[in-house]
Design a protein around this motif. Structure first.
Motif, PDB file in Angstrom:
ATOM      1  N   THR A 228       0.833  -1.201   0.000  1.00 29.38           N
ATOM      2  CA  THR A 228       0.000   0.000   0.000  1.00 29.38           C
ATOM      3  C   THR A 228       0.867   1.250   0.000  1.00 29.38           C
ATOM      4  O   THR A 228       0.665   2.169  -0.798  1.00 29.38           O
ATOM      5  N   LEU A 229       1.845   1.288   0.890  1.00 29.00           N
ATOM      6  CA  LEU A 229       2.752   2.430   0.969  1.00 29.00           C
ATOM      7  C   LEU A 229       3.593   2.560  -0.299  1.00 29.00           C
ATOM      8  O   LEU A 229       3.796   3.671  -0.821  1.00 29.00           O
ATOM      9  N   THR A 263      -2.639   4.955   5.526  1.00 30.42           N
ATOM     10  CA  THR A 263      -1.466   5.428   4.782  1.00 30.42           C
ATOM     11  C   THR A 263      -1.628   6.889   4.378  1.00 30.42           C
ATOM     12  O   THR A 263      -0.698   7.692   4.507  1.00 30.42           O
TER      13      THR A 263
END
Length: 786
Positions: A228-229, A263
């Motif tokens: 995700t990051l 995030t």
């Protein structure tokens, strides 16, 4: 060169401008107003047909734009006129294809005419005309009947009208310009929030390069890659450099959105300035017990469009991250629909977190971004992309049930004899299909006569619903009407990637289904509406399969992201002498599987999950396990149809710091097999019973036959690949952080076959083979290392 500095641009389409500024009144989903909506497929085929009939003086699809300069930016209003007729007096033609009966249309819809007036003004200004005629051409898609409205406007009238429209939009353009500058400046200072893990910087670079080159990237991202990051950060950077307008973070399940939200919030803490929004399903955000969107049933629907723009503008001034609570609070304050408020606010946001449906499903996609073939510099980040194959098949398929035709005919009764006759004729054709079908039958014959009959039925239903007053079954009839429209729209899209078949369902109902076996073309059409797409998952294996199912392009990129976790964090073992095969399912086998589970959970105190291919097998092994379970061992068993609070209680059992072990029995591919994040001591072992092959059914067999013809690997495409995906997802629950240690036990001898081992991820190079009775010793040996 003049040396004059070029001003930045703010763009809006003609359609979006007039629909945004000029809308008013109520939300009203009742048939009679809802069916006035434009055709689901935007009538592009009929547009072209009408345009071709119009003769030499008719210029079709004329691009038009106008620049309005301000001190800080240039506002560009642009669009494409359906037609310009250059005879003695110039006429701008705007074509709208609809499903409603045109006899009820007494004047043009104001926002439709407003589009044409925009084009008329721009064309008149460019060509120095004193006057222009505006013509609205409405076409009924069922009958091809055409009705026209024509009105003459002087240039002065058009100029005053357009100036007022642009003036009313200026505060929105000012906001858009200023906020984009704020966002881009903040991104310039934004740094990656942590030290890069192994392979993380390379993955972020791959994502950025994909966006730069306007490509699609498929990422097999094992646990530990920080996917995700590693995808959001380069996307944000690209947007901050002007490479993209918006980022869509798309998920299959609500639970996976939380990581994306966390995030984005982390970026906010590091100085990122953006407008981010989470789109929540209508049913979950609605204030009413039943989502019945009309001014009679819902006070928030009455006058909604008179207030919603003020609600959006106010919300944008006071909040950056717009979640469900913020939207509901604002909706109550301004007495507007929270769901429609959410969709409208999304237009002004930089980051949009939402379900796949809002980009890919033709029934619910975000028309504000994607209608009428609109495209944009959008980045699509598609999380858990393996889910999009089956979701795509469902979104692009449709069916009609014979029993629904009979039910609607009964409800209509004598209210409309012509409609009853159309339903009877349709039912008669379905009866013929039913007689020709045993269990299921692939329908290869031309069924244009059936489609023609259903078109006439839809036309008659539309006419009925335009005139009908309220009656008890109206909601069910409207639902059938829209399912019929969906069926006809899907039929328009039929190609070699579809299979039409009839089927007697297990519930006794008979249906004709248009089954999208290969959704790649339809998904690609949606991906092409953006700049770049990043499709990632921890289980995107074999990647070639997913590339084929999710895109038709040959130049897509694919990478296997490096995990920062080491192989010695887990022990992979395979039970060679047990199986979930149907031929082996007996009391002795259930006890043997239960013994394996007991030996594994007894080797070290902790929390474990055992996954099964069905509730039936889960129950059979659970019953065998309970008598042999030691005193104090806690057990849980997943139940079918668990409510949200039951699911939360189930997962909460893994949070508690207990002195005894926990063995939770779950279903493979279910709510606990994907997306949950039980870190460190909360889960130390996963056991997967069986290979997870889907049950044999008509649809799976159709897939198998189709891909046998296409690739020669029908069993893999229909059964093995989806099964291994569920296995890998379940296995991925156990190692979530660099501090995790855990057991992955595959309890079926079939996993030792080459056809399954070829699908193992790179991290599964080493494994131990277990036999009944020695598993406890092997497992204990692993734990003794630590």
């Amino acid at each position: 060169m003049s040396g004059e500095k070029e001003l930045p641009q703010v763009k809006i389409s003609v359609r979006n401008l007039v629909e945004f500024i000029l809308r008013s009144g109520d939300i009203d989903n009742r048939a009679g107003t809802a069916v006035r909506a434009e055709a689901m497929q935007e009538g592009s085929r009929m547009h072209r047909k009408i345009q071709r009939r119009m003769g030499a003086s008719y210029q079709a699809e004329v691009p038009l734009s106008i620049e309005i300069k301000t001190e800080r930016y240039v506002l560009i209003v642009e669009g494409r006129a359906d037609g310009i007729i250059t005879e003695e007096e110039v006429t701008v033609d705007e074509i709208k294809c609809v499903y409603r009966s045109l006899e009820f249309l007494e004047e043009p819809v104001p926002v439709h005419q407003a589009q044409a007036k925009c084009y008329a003004y721009v064309y008149a200004k460019k060509n120095q005309l004193d006057a222009v005629c505006v013509q609205m051409t409405y076409c009924n898609l069922d009958t091809e009947e055409i009705k026209r409205f024509k009105e003459r406007f002087s240039f002065t009238q058009l100029k005053e009208w357009f100036s007022d429209l642009a003036q009313r939009y200026q505060k929105w353009a000012d906001f858009q310009f200023q906020w984009k500058r704020t966002m881009m400046e903040s991104v310039g200072r934004l740094e990656f929030p942590y030290a890069y893990r192994k392979g993380q910087k390379e993955l972020a670079r791959d994502v950025y390069r994909t966006i730069l080159r306007k490509k699609n990237l498929f990422i097999q991202a094992p646990t530990g890659t920080g996917k995700t990051l590693s995808t959001l950060f380069p996307a944000v950077k690209a947007a901050g450099e002007g490479l993209a307008d918006k980022i869509f973070y798309l998920t299959a399940k609500t639970v996976t959105r939380s990581v994306a939200k966390e995030t984005v919030s982390l970026f906010f803490q590091k100085g990122y300035r953006a407008k981010a929004i989470e789109i929540t399903a209508k049913e979950k955000i609605c204030f009413c017990d039943e989502t019945d969107c009309n001014p009679v049933s819902c006070p928030y629907a009455k006058g909604h469009y008179d207030r919603v723009n003020d609600a959006v503008y106010d919300l944008l001034q006071k909040a950056d991250f717009l979640d469900r609570d913020a939207l509901k609070e604002q909706a109550k304050a301004f007495m507007v629909c929270p769901f429609e408020l959410c969709l409208d606010t999304a237009v002004w946001c930089d980051d949009i977190i939402c379900d796949y449906n809002y980009v890919f499903d033709p029934k619910v996609y975000l028309k504000r971004f994607f209608a009428d073939g609109q495209k944009g510099d959008y980045i699509f980040l598609i999380d858990e992309a393996h889910n999009l194959v089956e979701r795509g098949r469902e979104m692009y398929s449709a069916q009609i049930y014979k029993e629904d035709l009979l039910a609607v005919r009964k409800w209509i009764g004598q209210r409309d004899p012509a409609l009853t006759k159309a339903l009877t004729k349709s039912n008669r054709l379905f009866l013929e299909l039913k007689r020709e079908c045993d269990a299921y039958r692939i329908y290869k014959e031309d069924f244009s006569s059936l489609i023609f009959t259903l078109l006439r039925l839809a036309e008659r239903m539309d006419y009925f619903l335009q005139r009908a007053t309220e009656f008890p079954e109206k909601k069910e009839i409207v639902e059938f009407y829209f399912s019929l429209r969906t069926f006809l729209a899907v039929h328009e899209a039929l190609d070699e990637r579809y299979v039409a078949y009839t089927e007697h369902g297990e519930d006794g109902r008979f249906r004709l289904r248009l089954f999208c076996v290969d959704p790649s073309r339809r998904i690609q059409y949606c991906l092409d509406k953006g700049r770049a797409a990043i499709l990632f998952s921890a289980t995107l294996l074999p990647v070639q399969y997913y590339k084929e199912m999710l895109s038709v392009k040959a130049d897509n990129y694919a990478v296997y992201a490096q995990t920062s976790f080491s192989e010695d964090q887990h022990l992979l073992c395979i039970g060679r002498d047990v199986s979930a095969r149907y031929s082996r399912r007996n009391t002795e086998e259930f006890q043997k599987i239960a013994s394996y589970i007991l030996e594994i959970v007894s080797a070290k105190k902790g929390n474990y999950m055992a996954f099964f291919p069905s509730y039936q097998l889960l129950g059979q092994v659970y019953d065998a396990f309970l008598p042999m379970a030691p005193k104090g061992l806690r057990t849980l068993a997943q139940k079918s149809g668990m409510k949200e609070e039951e699911r939360e209680a189930f997962l909460h059992a893994f949070e508690a710091k207990e002195e005894t072990s926990l063995a939770a029995f779950c279903v493979l591919g279910g709510i606990f097999g994907e997306g949950i994040d039980l870190k460190e001591e909360r889960l130390i072992g996963v056991m997967i019973v069986g290979t997870g092959l889907p049950q044999i059914c008509n649809e799976r067999e159709i897939l198998k036959e189709y891909f046998d013809r296409k690739t020669g690997a029908g069993f893999d495409y229909a059964y093995r690949y989806p099964a291994m995906n569920k296995v890998l997802q379940a296995a991925g629950r156990v190692i979530r952080t660099a501090n995790d240690r855990g057991i992955i036990a595959l309890l079926d001898g079939r996993f030792l076959e080459g056809s399954y081992k070829r699908l193992f991820p790179r991290e599964w190079k080493e494994y131990k083979v277990l036999s009944s009775g020695d598993s406890g010793k092997v497992i204990s040996g692993f734990w003794e290392q630590f």
